[in-house]
Design an enzyme around this catalytic site. Structure first.
Site, PDB file in Angstrom:
ATOM      1  CE1 TYR A   1     -17.875  10.202   4.141  1.00  0.00           C
ATOM      2  CE2 TYR A   1     -19.065  12.245   4.547  1.00  0.00           C
ATOM      3  CZ  TYR A   1     -18.243  11.225   4.995  1.00  0.00           C
ATOM      4  OH  TYR A   1     -17.791  11.243   6.280  1.00  0.00           O
TER       5      TYR A   1
ATOM      6  CG  ASP B   1     -38.585   8.719  -7.426  1.00  0.00           C
ATOM      7  OD1 ASP B   1     -37.513   8.992  -8.011  1.00  0.00           O
ATOM      8  OD2 ASP B   1     -39.598   8.283  -8.003  1.00  0.00           O
TER       9      ASP B   1
ATOM     10  CG  ASP C   1      11.786   0.692  -5.813  1.00  0.00           C
ATOM     11  OD1 ASP C   1      11.907   1.629  -6.618  1.00  0.00           O
ATOM     12  OD2 ASP C   1      11.308   0.832  -4.661  1.00  0.00           O
TER      13      ASP C   1
HETATM   14  C1  SPV Z   1       7.165   3.129  -3.237  1.00  0.00           C
HETATM   15  O1  SPV Z   1       5.972   2.786  -3.200  1.00  0.00           O
HETATM   16  O2  SPV Z   1       7.886   2.961  -4.219  1.00  0.00           O
HETATM   17  C2  SPV Z   1       7.756   3.806  -2.076  1.00  0.00           C
HETATM   18  C3  SPV Z   1       7.201   3.587  -0.757  1.00  0.00           C
HETATM   19  O3  SPV Z   1       8.725   4.496  -2.254  1.00  0.00           O
HETATM   20  S1  SPV Z   1       8.100   2.310  -0.027  1.00  0.00           S
HETATM   21  O4  SPV Z   1       8.047   1.149  -0.895  1.00  0.00           O
HETATM   22  O5  SPV Z   1       7.511   2.051   1.268  1.00  0.00           O
HETATM   23  O6  SPV Z   1       9.482   2.761   0.124  1.00  0.00           O
HETATM   24 MG    MG Z   2       9.610   4.343  -4.150  1.00  0.00          MG
END
Ligand code: SPV
Ligand code: MG
Length: 436
Positions: free
Chosen positions: A47, A95, A208
């Site tokens: 916390y 306090d 990606d």
């Molecule tokens: C990312 O955040 O790039 C990941 C997780 O690899 S996912 O997008 O769920 O594959």
């Molecule tokens: Mg990833």
């Protein structure tokens, strides 16, 4: 202990003892025999912030101050148990807790004191700049590579289950670092940051698919590290070839990253959330194990963690395959296992965890509950899961607001109508602390 003197109790969570603390201790000692409570590592880490000095050391600091009758561990922020057990005549506190998030804890303590006739003594809280500076300087050490790297393992073992939120830039790093929510006398913060391949690529307007190269990914880490102190979990995609992965491990470790997660896919990697809608190939167990082994051999410290991410459920290869791989990866040296799923319900993740835990009680399990986001961290912890990653939420919440603002401006040929979506100028100026 002087006989017939009242019992006085006060609790500390500090990492350092400065003259301000000594002054308050002296004042408390005038009231009677002083018992000092030292807050547990677990309570502080849960916390507040990571304790720089471990409990035993903090306890020893107080044990060596003359005139303190006894030093005990206070396990939680609440004074309830300690007051009921010790029934001190006086509870001493600064306090500062009259206001702010500790108010409910004060209220609870006062109710218990009334029950047995104890008294609360509040000394003015010292806000002296010199103490503030001292503590800040001490805490800045948390950002050094060795301290930052080592903290993830410690946090997992202290808390049982930790959380991490994605960061893909300095500013998202600051949000992950500083966001605090106060509730019921407790302060909640994120434990760690996730440098997601999806969000890092998205921020650069790229898919990606391991297109953003490691040099660029490291630059992102550096931007985040410059302004934060929290541990970093790096999304290492497939880890590339084992021959390349060993260099990635060495670089990440040197920078102070705590954990790299590599997934058992091969060839052109696509984001897991596509599942079987796109062509994705899983690596062989043998090949992926060699990559893990090579990575473990390359690292220099004991703190750095390599986590093996299993894609069997994403690629619909079944539970048996996921478990076989998990045990093989742990045997190859993986420090943690990530089980990924894109189902709306958590059932397959829970089934995996239960079966894995029947044979392995200690290897940390990591989850990324993007699709099954109804599950709370408390439930994950109860099931034996140790790391919960909110993998894309700052990206997914930030960009729609930007898009909407751009549309509103285009529609109205001015920005007035977008006011409510925009942070006031004063706030944006003060968002960045002068010194991190
Ligand atoms: C990312 O955040 O790039 C990941 C997780 O690899 S996912 O997008 O769920 O594959
Ligand atoms: Mg990833």
């Amino acid at each position: 202990m002087e006989k017939d003197r009242p019992i006085v109790y006060m609790c500390f969570s500090t990492d350092i003892i400065h003259s301000g603390h000594i002054a308050i201790i002296k004042k408390a000692q005038e009231l009677g025999n002083l018992i000092v409570g030292v807050l547990s590592d677990e309570a502080i880490a849960s916390y507040r912030h990571f304790p720089m000095v471990p409990f035993e050391e903090r306890k020893a600091l107080f044990e060596n101050i003359s005139g303190i009758y006894k030093v005990i561990e206070q396990k939680v922020w609440s004074y309830k148990d300690v007051l009921k057990e010790l029934k001190p005549d006086f509870l001493v506190h600064g306090d500062d807790w009259k206001e702010g998030f500790q108010k409910p804890i004060r209220h609870e303590a006062m109710e218990i004191l009334v029950e047995y006739g104890g008294k609360l003594v509040e000394f003015p809280y010292s806000k002296a700049d010199k103490y503030d500076e001292l503590e800040k300087a001490f805490r800045r050490q948390l950002a050094t590579p060795d301290m930052r790297r080592a903290r993830l393992r410690k946090l997992i073992s202290m808390k049982g289950c930790i959380n991490a939120i994605e960061a893909h830039s300095g500013i998202t790093g600051l949000i992950a670092e500083n966001t605090t929510v106060y509730d019921d006398g407790k302060a909640y913060q994120f434990d760690a940051m996730w440098v997601s391949s999806l969000c890092d690529s998205t921020a650069k307007g790229k898919p990606d698919i391991e297109l953003v190269d490691m040099t660029s990914r490291f630059r992102t880490i550096d931007d985040i590290m410059e302004v934060t102190t929290k541990p970093i979990i790096f999304d290492g995609d497939t880890g590339s070839l084992a021959e390349h992965f060993v260099y990635t491990v060495k670089s990440l470790e040197r920078m102070g990253v705590s954990m790299v997660i590599i997934e058992d896919k091969t060839g052109l990697k696509k984001n897991s959330l596509f599942g079987t809608e796109v062509k994705q190939t899983q690596d062989s167990i043998e090949n992926f194990c060699s990559k893990i082994e090579a990575g473990k051999k390359a690292q220099k410290t004991r703190d750095f963690m390599i986590c093996a991410r299993i894609e069997s459920l994403i690629l619909e290869q079944g539970m048996e395959d996921a478990l076989t791989r998990a045990f093989a990866y742990v045997r190859a040296g993986a420090d943690a296992i990530m089980i990924h799923s894109r189902k709306k319900e958590p059932d397959e993740v829970f089934e995996f965890t239960e079966k894995f835990r029947q044979q392995d009680v200690s290897t940390p399990i990591v989850v990324v509950p993007t699709s099954y986001n109804q599950v709370t961290e408390e439930e994950f912890k109860k099931r034996g899961i140790n790391v919960v990653i909110y993998a894309n939420h700052l990206t997914r919440s930030g960009f729609p607001a930007m898009k909407k603002t751009a549309e509103i401006i285009l529609k109205n040929h001015r920005s007035l109508e977008a006011n409510d979506l925009c942070m006031p100028i004063k706030d944006i100026i003060t968002l960045i602390p002068e010194e991190c």
